[in-house]
Scaffold this motif. Structure first.
Motif, PDB file in Angstrom:
ATOM      1  N   ASP A   1      38.005 -26.165 -39.304  1.00 58.22           N
ATOM      2  CA  ASP A   1      37.544 -25.878 -40.766  1.00 58.22           C
ATOM      3  C   ASP A   1      36.145 -25.884 -41.142  1.00 58.22           C
ATOM      4  N   PHE A   2      35.552 -25.340 -42.121  1.00 59.62           N
ATOM      5  CA  PHE A   2      34.213 -25.423 -42.507  1.00 59.62           C
ATOM      6  C   PHE A   2      34.255 -25.625 -43.857  1.00 59.62           C
ATOM      7  N   GLU A   3      32.947 -25.976 -44.224  1.00 65.75           N
ATOM      8  CA  GLU A   3      32.797 -26.482 -45.638  1.00 65.75           C
ATOM      9  C   GLU A   3      32.511 -25.186 -46.515  1.00 65.75           C
ATOM     10  N   ILE A   4      33.151 -25.203 -47.922  1.00 60.47           N
ATOM     11  CA  ILE A   4      33.129 -24.110 -48.729  1.00 60.47           C
ATOM     12  C   ILE A   4      32.219 -24.347 -49.765  1.00 60.47           C
ATOM     13  N   ILE A   5      32.045 -25.411 -50.334  1.00 58.27           N
ATOM     14  CA  ILE A   5      30.965 -25.719 -51.503  1.00 58.27           C
ATOM     15  C   ILE A   5      30.601 -27.009 -51.064  1.00 58.27           C
ATOM     16  N   ARG A   6      29.355 -27.402 -51.344  1.00 61.60           N
ATOM     17  CA  ARG A   6      28.717 -28.643 -51.487  1.00 61.60           C
ATOM     18  C   ARG A   6      28.009 -28.779 -52.740  1.00 61.60           C
ATOM     19  N   VAL A   7      28.397 -29.909 -53.514  1.00 61.12           N
ATOM     20  CA  VAL A   7      27.881 -30.282 -54.505  1.00 61.12           C
ATOM     21  C   VAL A   7      27.122 -31.387 -54.811  1.00 61.12           C
ATOM     22  N   ALA A   8      26.174 -31.797 -55.287  1.00 66.08           N
ATOM     23  CA  ALA A   8      25.332 -32.780 -55.331  1.00 66.08           C
ATOM     24  C   ALA A   8      26.110 -33.708 -56.237  1.00 66.08           C
ATOM     25  N   PRO A   9      25.891 -35.125 -55.951  1.00 64.33           N
ATOM     26  CA  PRO A   9      26.784 -36.185 -56.856  1.00 64.33           C
ATOM     27  C   PRO A   9      26.683 -35.682 -58.280  1.00 64.33           C
ATOM     28  N   PHE A  10      25.307 -35.888 -58.719  1.00 60.97           N
ATOM     29  CA  PHE A  10      24.845 -35.570 -59.807  1.00 60.97           C
ATOM     30  C   PHE A  10      25.436 -34.440 -60.807  1.00 60.97           C
ATOM     31  N   SER A  11      26.122 -33.549 -59.999  1.00 59.00           N
ATOM     32  CA  SER A  11      26.448 -32.037 -60.619  1.00 59.00           C
ATOM     33  C   SER A  11      28.242 -32.509 -60.679  1.00 59.00           C
ATOM     34  N   VAL A  12      28.673 -33.422 -60.130  1.00 53.83           N
ATOM     35  CA  VAL A  12      30.340 -33.465 -60.257  1.00 53.83           C
ATOM     36  C   VAL A  12      30.507 -34.133 -61.589  1.00 53.83           C
ATOM     37  N   ALA A  13      31.268 -33.445 -62.413  1.00 51.39           N
ATOM     38  CA  ALA A  13      31.384 -33.840 -63.825  1.00 51.39           C
ATOM     39  C   ALA A  13      31.873 -34.973 -64.127  1.00 51.39           C
ATOM     40  N   ALA A  14      31.743 -35.909 -64.895  1.00 46.87           N
ATOM     41  CA  ALA A  14      32.548 -36.972 -65.348  1.00 46.87           C
ATOM     42  C   ALA A  14      33.808 -36.489 -66.104  1.00 46.87           C
ATOM     43  N   PHE A  15      34.872 -36.907 -65.554  1.00 50.55           N
ATOM     44  CA  PHE A  15      36.329 -36.875 -65.838  1.00 50.55           C
ATOM     45  C   PHE A  15      36.932 -35.499 -65.196  1.00 50.55           C
ATOM     46  N   SER A  16      36.185 -34.961 -63.704  1.00 51.62           N
ATOM     47  CA  SER A  16      36.723 -34.107 -63.241  1.00 51.62           C
ATOM     48  C   SER A  16      37.938 -34.340 -62.759  1.00 51.62           C
ATOM     49  N   LEU A  17      38.300 -35.739 -62.304  1.00 49.88           N
ATOM     50  CA  LEU A  17      39.476 -36.191 -62.140  1.00 49.88           C
ATOM     51  C   LEU A  17      39.965 -37.815 -62.789  1.00 49.88           C
TER      52      LEU A  17
END
Length: 301
Positions: free
Chosen positions: A13-29
């Motif tokens: 498989d290959f990577e579909i998206i790449r998100v910088a740590p600071f762009s991962v929203a708080a409370f995403s999970l």
């Protein structure tokens, strides 16, 4: 060829998206999502016409009919020496459900989905940095979770600036939508607990010429092709009278099961049966301020 995965021969498989740590929203999970026990209504979507659709496939026991269909599909793929991306094999049971157990059609749709992915991401993953400007317009973003902890994908086409209201803009909006769906799968879903989402489509301020009909149909096509069975409900709000004709055209292109998922909201109090008020923005009947910064996603605890 990387061996077997979900009963299918697979490629790497290959990577579909790449998100910088600071762009991962708080409370995403949120923490409660990890221990959430979904009720029966969150496991299987049951519609007024008597039809039903499974929403959760991981870490649950499939019934004998589902298992039989899946085994036949696996055997059919093996007999033709077909090899799939692991991400495409995850679609198999959902495609079987969507095709009413038609293994030939499900296999064909797996191949179509794979070709699209290989072509779309041949130059590498989507980066949050390259999509940040389009994400910040707030046309498509995550804005909370429903009562079953399913993320709410808020779609507000009336916010689209002129440069997104043409053919080139259609392609940009489609990439934003795909980014959001892949963000959900990577950062917000919990196998066996939360595997679907709700869509809130807010048509406030939308004019006939603002979003081409072709855009809506192309988005519908990609959602049906790549994310079949992932949307639990479509809540449609603030539909102008002049757009009802277009609504009919779009619904004509939908399957009966997709049409069964549509809920037209005439009073925002109707959303409160599916969402806690602190998970909705004020203009949707909730208590959250209307988001002015839409990326990173404005998710509340």
């Amino acid at each position: 060829d990387s061996g077997l995965f979900n009963g299918f021969r697979v490629l790497k498989d290959f990577e579909i998206i790449r998100v910088a740590p600071f762009s991962v929203a708080a409370f995403s999970l949120p923490e409660e999502a990890l221990t959430y026990s979904p009720p029966a209504s969150a496991l299987v979507n049951r519609f007024p016409n008597g039809d039903c659709e499974r929403l959760i496939y991981s870490n649950v026991e499939l019934d004998a009919k589902e298992l039989g269909q899946l085994r036949r599909l696996q055997e059919l793929a093996a007999s033709r020496n077909l090899v799939f991306l692991p991400s495409v094999t995850l679609m198999a049971p959902r495609l079987l459900s969507d095709t009413r157990g038609d293994c030939e059609l499900a296999l064909e749709r797996m191949l179509v989905a794979q070709v699209w992915r290989q072509e779309e991401f041949k130059d590498g993953p989507m980066l949050d940095s390259t999509l940040a400007e389009d994400l910040r317009y707030g046309v498509v973003y995550f804005g909370g979770r429903d009562a079953c902890l399913r993320p709410a994908l808020v779609v507000r086409p009336g916010r689209a600036p002129p440069e997104l209201c043409n053919e080139a803009g259609t392609a940009r909006l489609l990439r934003v939508l795909v980014f959001c769906m892949e963000y959900f799968l990577k950062y917000m879903a919990v196998p066996g607990r939360i595997e679907s989402l709700s869509v809130i489509l807010d048509l406030k301020g939308l004019s006939l010429g603002q979003i081409p009909l072709k855009s809506l149909l192309e988005m519908k096509k990609v959602m049906s092709q790549q994310y079949v069975g992932v949307v639990a409900r479509f809540f449609i709000c603030n539909m102008p009278f002049m757009l009802r004709a277009i609504s009919g055209v779009v619904q004509t292109a939908m399957t009966e099961r997709q049409r069964q998922k549509i809920v037209f909201i005439r009073d925002f109090s109707e959303l409160s049966s599916s969402f806690a008020l602190h998970q909705l923005e004020k203009d949707l009947g909730g208590t959250l301020p209307v988001a002015s910064q839409c990326f990173p996603f404005p998710l509340a605890p």
